[in-house]
Design a protein around this motif. Structure first.
Motif, short mmCIF file in Angstrom:
data_model
loop_
_atom_site.label_atom_id
_atom_site.label_comp_id
_atom_site.label_asym_id
_atom_site.label_seq_id
_atom_site.Cartn_x
_atom_site.Cartn_y
_atom_site.Cartn_z
N SER A 125 0.60 -32.80 -43.14
CA SER A 125 0.51 -33.53 -41.89
C SER A 125 -0.53 -34.64 -41.98
O SER A 125 -1.56 -34.51 -42.66
CB SER A 125 0.13 -32.58 -40.75
OG SER A 125 -0.19 -33.30 -39.58
N TYR A 131 2.78 -27.76 -44.07
CA TYR A 131 3.88 -27.07 -43.40
C TYR A 131 5.01 -26.85 -44.39
O TYR A 131 5.37 -27.77 -45.14
CB TYR A 131 4.40 -27.89 -42.20
CG TYR A 131 3.40 -28.03 -41.08
CD1 TYR A 131 3.35 -27.11 -40.05
CD2 TYR A 131 2.48 -29.08 -41.09
CE1 TYR A 131 2.43 -27.23 -39.02
CE2 TYR A 131 1.55 -29.21 -40.06
CZ TYR A 131 1.53 -28.29 -39.03
OH TYR A 131 0.62 -28.40 -38.02
N CYS A 153 11.49 -32.85 -39.82
CA CYS A 153 10.10 -32.79 -39.36
C CYS A 153 9.63 -31.34 -39.39
O CYS A 153 9.99 -30.53 -38.54
CB CYS A 153 9.96 -33.36 -37.96
SG CYS A 153 8.25 -33.29 -37.36
N TYR A 155 6.73 -30.10 -38.87
CA TYR A 155 5.82 -29.75 -37.78
C TYR A 155 6.59 -29.19 -36.59
O TYR A 155 6.28 -28.11 -36.08
CB TYR A 155 5.01 -30.98 -37.35
CG TYR A 155 4.16 -30.77 -36.12
CD1 TYR A 155 2.92 -30.16 -36.21
CD2 TYR A 155 4.61 -31.18 -34.87
CE1 TYR A 155 2.13 -29.95 -35.08
CE2 TYR A 155 3.85 -30.97 -33.73
CZ TYR A 155 2.61 -30.37 -33.83
OH TYR A 155 1.85 -30.17 -32.71
#
Length: 212
Positions: A125, A131, A153, A155
């Motif tokens: 990130s 992640y 994505c 996140y």
């Protein structure tokens, strides 16, 4: 009454065959027969794209479930996915509302099939922290140069915003299959958050891409 337990099934060309169950639901343990027909709106052609066993089914108290046996033709030609619709057209017992089922036959000669897979990795990130990423690339049903990318994505995926309801984007593949161009502005699915891009690797020094 006699009917289908599911309204749709899918089978790949390379799978060879599929069994579609038809049920006779009866508390009293009735016997009966049912006649199945292929709907004329089907895009798959019987005898070319698939063959079937008997379409005259017989049920009994000891055998309340009988299958439609479908054998799929595995050819070497890309014709796109096709569907066949089976309808229960007559029966010696009542016919249920679930009297029609659609079978999707997926073509395994898609020109982009080398890209279709699930990929795993790690995303770092901008604000810190790593992640786990699990991204799936799959085909578009109408455009052979277009793909759909799930959970790009990491996140948002980590918070449960996952495809296909969220975090689901399309991209266009170049002829050499070396690049996927993903248009900015596609909605993440969380509030007004949308996919953004920059014209350089460092967002602190690069300009945001307004379009394209």
């Amino acid at each position: 009454c006699v009917g289908f337990s599911s309204l749709s099934y899918s089978v790949g060309e390379a799978d060879g065959n599929i069994s579609i169950p038809v049920y006779l639901a009866s508390v009293a343990g009735l016997s009966g027969t049912a006649t199945i027909e292929v709907d004329p709106s089907s895009t798959a052609v019987m005898g070319t794209d698939f063959t079937v066993g008997s379409l005259e089914l017989s049920f009994s108290a000891s055998q309340p479930i009988v299958n439609i046996e479908v054998n799929v033709t595995n050819n070497d030609v890309f014709t796109g996915d096709k569907t066949v619709i089976f309808n229960i057209v007559s029966s010696t017992v009542d016919i249920a509302e679930e009297s029609s089922v659609t079978l999707k036959i997926t073509d395994d000669e898609h020109p982009l099939k080398a890209l279709f897979n699930t990929y795993a990795g790690t995303s770092t990130s901008y604000w810190g922290g790593d992640y786990d990423m699990v991204i799936t690339i799959e085909k578009d049903d109408t455009d052979n140069s277009k793909v759909w990318i799930s959970n790009m994505c990491a996140y948002f995926a980590s918070y449960g915003y996952v495809a296909p309801d969220y975090n689901f984007y399309y991209g266009i593949v170049n002829e050499d299959m070396t690049e996927i161009a993903i248009p900015v502005g596609q909605a993440v699915g969380y509030g007004s958050v949308a996919l953004s891009g920059f014209d350089g690797p460092n967002p602190d020094e690069a300009d945001q891409i307004e379009g394209g």
